[in-house]
Motif scaffolding. Sequence first.
Motif, PDB file in Angstrom:
ATOM      1  N   ASP A  54      -8.355 -46.574 -37.551  1.00 37.41           N
ATOM      2  CA  ASP A  54      -8.410 -47.264 -36.249  1.00 37.41           C
ATOM      3  C   ASP A  54      -7.818 -48.677 -36.263  1.00 37.41           C
ATOM      4  OD1 ASP A  54      -9.889 -45.033 -35.643  1.00 37.41           O
ATOM      5  OD2 ASP A  54     -11.832 -46.056 -35.548  1.00 37.41           O
ATOM      6  N   ASP A  55      -7.680 -49.283 -37.415  1.00 40.62           N
ATOM      7  CA  ASP A  55      -7.260 -50.682 -37.534  1.00 40.62           C
ATOM      8  C   ASP A  55      -8.040 -51.589 -36.575  1.00 40.62           C
ATOM      9  OD1 ASP A  55      -5.892 -52.866 -38.487  1.00 40.62           O
ATOM     10  OD2 ASP A  55      -4.102 -52.546 -37.250  1.00 40.62           O
ATOM     11  N   PRO A  56      -9.387 -51.597 -36.669  1.00 41.75           N
ATOM     12  CA  PRO A  56     -10.182 -52.390 -35.707  1.00 41.75           C
ATOM     13  C   PRO A  56     -10.120 -53.879 -36.028  1.00 41.75           C
ATOM     14  CG  PRO A  56     -11.620 -51.477 -37.385  1.00 41.75           C
ATOM     15  CD  PRO A  56     -10.222 -50.989 -37.712  1.00 41.75           C
ATOM     16  N   VAL A  81     -15.414 -54.955 -45.233  1.00 42.44           N
ATOM     17  CA  VAL A  81     -14.904 -53.595 -45.452  1.00 42.44           C
ATOM     18  C   VAL A  81     -15.445 -53.093 -46.790  1.00 42.44           C
ATOM     19  CG1 VAL A  81     -12.855 -52.132 -45.580  1.00 42.44           C
ATOM     20  CG2 VAL A  81     -12.755 -54.267 -44.283  1.00 42.44           C
ATOM     21  N   ALA A  82     -15.980 -51.855 -46.776  1.00 43.96           N
ATOM     22  CA  ALA A  82     -16.327 -51.187 -48.038  1.00 43.96           C
ATOM     23  C   ALA A  82     -15.077 -50.453 -48.491  1.00 43.96           C
ATOM     24  CB  ALA A  82     -17.475 -50.202 -47.813  1.00 43.96           C
ATOM     25  N   ASP A  83     -14.499 -50.899 -49.595  1.00 48.45           N
ATOM     26  CA  ASP A  83     -13.140 -50.468 -49.958  1.00 48.45           C
ATOM     27  C   ASP A  83     -13.006 -50.470 -51.479  1.00 48.45           C
ATOM     28  OD1 ASP A  83     -10.427 -50.031 -50.095  1.00 48.45           O
ATOM     29  OD2 ASP A  83      -9.853 -51.985 -49.261  1.00 48.45           O
ATOM     30  N   SER A  84     -13.545 -49.431 -52.125  1.00 49.39           N
ATOM     31  CA  SER A  84     -13.652 -49.413 -53.595  1.00 49.39           C
ATOM     32  C   SER A  84     -12.344 -49.734 -54.307  1.00 49.39           C
ATOM     33  CB  SER A  84     -14.122 -48.033 -54.068  1.00 49.39           C
ATOM     34  OG  SER A  84     -15.178 -47.574 -53.277  1.00 49.39           O
ATOM     35  N   ARG A  85     -11.226 -49.249 -53.755  1.00 48.59           N
ATOM     36  CA  ARG A  85      -9.953 -49.431 -54.464  1.00 48.59           C
ATOM     37  C   ARG A  85      -9.028 -50.438 -53.798  1.00 48.59           C
ATOM     38  NH1 ARG A  85      -8.772 -43.401 -54.272  1.00 48.59           N
ATOM     39  NH2 ARG A  85     -10.596 -43.462 -52.939  1.00 48.59           N
ATOM     40  N   ALA A  86      -9.584 -51.284 -52.949  1.00 43.02           N
ATOM     41  CA  ALA A  86      -8.814 -52.368 -52.311  1.00 43.02           C
ATOM     42  C   ALA A  86      -7.580 -51.831 -51.583  1.00 43.02           C
ATOM     43  CB  ALA A  86      -8.419 -53.435 -53.350  1.00 43.02           C
ATOM     44  N   ARG A  87      -7.804 -50.777 -50.775  1.00 45.86           N
ATOM     45  CA  ARG A  87      -6.682 -50.179 -50.035  1.00 45.86           C
ATOM     46  C   ARG A  87      -6.456 -50.826 -48.673  1.00 45.86           C
ATOM     47  NH1 ARG A  87      -7.636 -44.275 -49.052  1.00 45.86           N
ATOM     48  NH2 ARG A  87      -9.864 -44.678 -49.236  1.00 45.86           N
ATOM     49  N   THR A  88      -7.296 -51.805 -48.292  1.00 46.54           N
ATOM     50  CA  THR A  88      -7.122 -52.440 -46.979  1.00 46.54           C
ATOM     51  C   THR A  88      -5.707 -53.010 -46.863  1.00 46.54           C
ATOM     52  OG1 THR A  88      -9.467 -53.043 -46.906  1.00 46.54           O
ATOM     53  CG2 THR A  88      -8.001 -54.240 -45.425  1.00 46.54           C
ATOM     54  N   PRO A  89      -4.939 -52.615 -45.844  1.00 43.49           N
ATOM     55  CA  PRO A  89      -3.580 -53.166 -45.703  1.00 43.49           C
ATOM     56  C   PRO A  89      -3.638 -54.671 -45.448  1.00 43.49           C
ATOM     57  CG  PRO A  89      -3.884 -51.219 -44.301  1.00 43.49           C
ATOM     58  CD  PRO A  89      -5.242 -51.602 -44.819  1.00 43.49           C
ATOM     59  N   THR A  90      -2.717 -55.413 -46.039  1.00 46.35           N
ATOM     60  CA  THR A  90      -2.764 -56.877 -45.873  1.00 46.35           C
ATOM     61  C   THR A  90      -2.390 -57.287 -44.447  1.00 46.35           C
ATOM     62  OG1 THR A  90      -0.564 -56.948 -46.830  1.00 46.35           O
ATOM     63  CG2 THR A  90      -2.392 -57.523 -48.285  1.00 46.35           C
ATOM     64  N   ASP A  91      -1.824 -56.355 -43.666  1.00 42.99           N
ATOM     65  CA  ASP A  91      -1.543 -56.675 -42.260  1.00 42.99           C
ATOM     66  C   ASP A  91      -2.583 -56.040 -41.319  1.00 42.99           C
ATOM     67  OD1 ASP A  91      -0.816 -54.049 -42.523  1.00 42.99           O
ATOM     68  OD2 ASP A  91       1.154 -54.252 -41.550  1.00 42.99           O
ATOM     69  N   ALA A  92      -3.744 -55.662 -41.856  1.00 46.96           N
ATOM     70  CA  ALA A  92      -4.806 -55.089 -41.005  1.00 46.96           C
ATOM     71  C   ALA A  92      -5.241 -56.118 -39.964  1.00 46.96           C
ATOM     72  CB  ALA A  92      -6.004 -54.676 -41.866  1.00 46.96           C
ATOM     73  N   ASP A  93      -5.578 -55.661 -38.752  1.00 49.14           N
ATOM     74  CA  ASP A  93      -5.970 -56.577 -37.672  1.00 49.14           C
ATOM     75  C   ASP A  93      -7.171 -57.435 -38.044  1.00 49.14           C
ATOM     76  OD1 ASP A  93      -3.954 -56.030 -35.986  1.00 49.14           O
ATOM     77  OD2 ASP A  93      -5.155 -54.978 -34.470  1.00 49.14           O
ATOM     78  N   LEU A  94      -8.098 -56.901 -38.829  1.00 50.94           N
ATOM     79  CA  LEU A  94      -9.304 -57.682 -39.141  1.00 50.94           C
ATOM     80  C   LEU A  94      -9.032 -58.839 -40.099  1.00 50.94           C
ATOM     81  CD1 LEU A  94     -10.340 -56.605 -42.123  1.00 50.94           C
ATOM     82  CD2 LEU A  94     -11.404 -54.820 -40.786  1.00 50.94           C
ATOM     83  N   LEU A  95      -7.808 -58.876 -40.681  1.00 47.16           N
ATOM     84  CA  LEU A  95      -7.443 -59.996 -41.558  1.00 47.16           C
ATOM     85  C   LEU A  95      -6.686 -61.074 -40.783  1.00 47.16           C
ATOM     86  CD1 LEU A  95      -6.271 -58.009 -44.708  1.00 47.16           C
ATOM     87  CD2 LEU A  95      -8.165 -59.618 -44.625  1.00 47.16           C
ATOM     88  N   ASP A  96      -6.984 -61.203 -39.469  1.00 53.35           N
ATOM     89  CA  ASP A  96      -6.156 -62.086 -38.641  1.00 53.35           C
ATOM     90  C   ASP A  96      -6.529 -63.564 -38.731  1.00 53.35           C
ATOM     91  OD1 ASP A  96      -8.470 -62.365 -37.257  1.00 53.35           O
ATOM     92  OD2 ASP A  96      -7.738 -61.523 -35.372  1.00 53.35           O
ATOM     93  N   SER A  97      -7.413 -63.930 -39.646  1.00 56.14           N
ATOM     94  CA  SER A  97      -7.816 -65.321 -39.911  1.00 56.14           C
ATOM     95  C   SER A  97      -8.728 -65.930 -38.844  1.00 56.14           C
ATOM     96  CB  SER A  97      -6.625 -66.250 -40.179  1.00 56.14           C
ATOM     97  OG  SER A  97      -6.053 -66.674 -38.971  1.00 56.14           O
ATOM     98  N   ALA A  98      -9.153 -65.142 -37.849  1.00 50.12           N
ATOM     99  CA  ALA A  98     -10.088 -65.667 -36.840  1.00 50.12           C
ATOM    100  C   ALA A  98     -11.517 -65.691 -37.384  1.00 50.12           C
ATOM    101  CB  ALA A  98     -10.034 -64.808 -35.581  1.00 50.12           C
ATOM    102  N   ALA A  99     -11.769 -64.989 -38.484  1.00 49.65           N
ATOM    103  CA  ALA A  99     -13.141 -64.877 -38.994  1.00 49.65           C
ATOM    104  C   ALA A  99     -13.115 -64.791 -40.519  1.00 49.65           C
ATOM    105  CB  ALA A  99     -13.795 -63.610 -38.434  1.00 49.65           C
ATOM    106  N   ALA A 100     -14.275 -65.037 -41.114  1.00 45.14           N
ATOM    107  CA  ALA A 100     -14.403 -64.795 -42.556  1.00 45.14           C
ATOM    108  C   ALA A 100     -14.332 -63.284 -42.787  1.00 45.14           C
ATOM    109  CB  ALA A 100     -15.737 -65.328 -43.046  1.00 45.14           C
TER     110      ALA A 100
END
Length: 223
Positions: A54-56, A81-100
Amino acid sequence: MHVVVNAAMSTDGKLSSRRRTQLEISGPRDFERVADLRAASDAVMVGIGTVLADDPSLSVDTDRARTREHQGNPPQPARIVADSRARTPTDADLLDSAAAVYVCVSEAAPRNRVDALAAANAVPITAGTDRVDLPRALRALEDEGIERLLVEGGGELIYSFFAADLVDELTVFVGSVIIGGRDAPTLVDGDGFVDAYPRLALDDVDKLDDGVLLRFSVPNRSP
Ligand code: NAP
């Protein structure tokens, strides 16, 4: 830490279709309710399956952000994010720097992926050997000041929260739609329980939009 699980499911208990793309199961009043729930939380958590599907952004709107600030809180709840293998994309929307942002990884996560996430606004939290050990991760998050946690899914992560006896409340919107499909995600997936089924207390039932909101608490949860 106080843990609330919230999700919207179809009448037949599915979170999404077998295609695992985001589906509108609830309506405008439920969206407002979930926005209030997010705004009242220190952090909102999802599994990597939900991030990839969903890229929330897990954000709250500007009015709620302003209210949070007036109450002495950061404008946006933290994102986890629960992400055992650190697969979160670095351009995921939740990494937009608005929040910790905290990405909970296991010791099996590739170093270069963890470093890439750290360079992209995320604080990695290592807990568990192959998979994220939720009780350990939650203790580390508590040390970061997170006291009220909202878990928004999906079904794999919600199962692990129940299996580890970490849930205080469950709110679930049941929409008037059938999705079906043996491979479609349900509210609680994982391995499933074969004994020691978590028992809930039904606290409230509300008709909302074109569905029903069920509020449960978990009695006898271990402290
Ligand atoms: P999920 O629960 O979001 O993520 C599961 C993944 O999280 C696991 O495969 C695992 O991958 C990782 N994880 C790390 N530690 C874990 C742990 N201790 N326990 C469980 N998982 C852990 O994925 P999902 O069940 O596939 O759900 C995604 C689907 O749900 C999507 O279709 C999405 O649209 C839907 N969804 C619907 C709602 C709704 O309210 N209707 C809400 C959220 C999501 P690794 O082992 O690689 O880390």
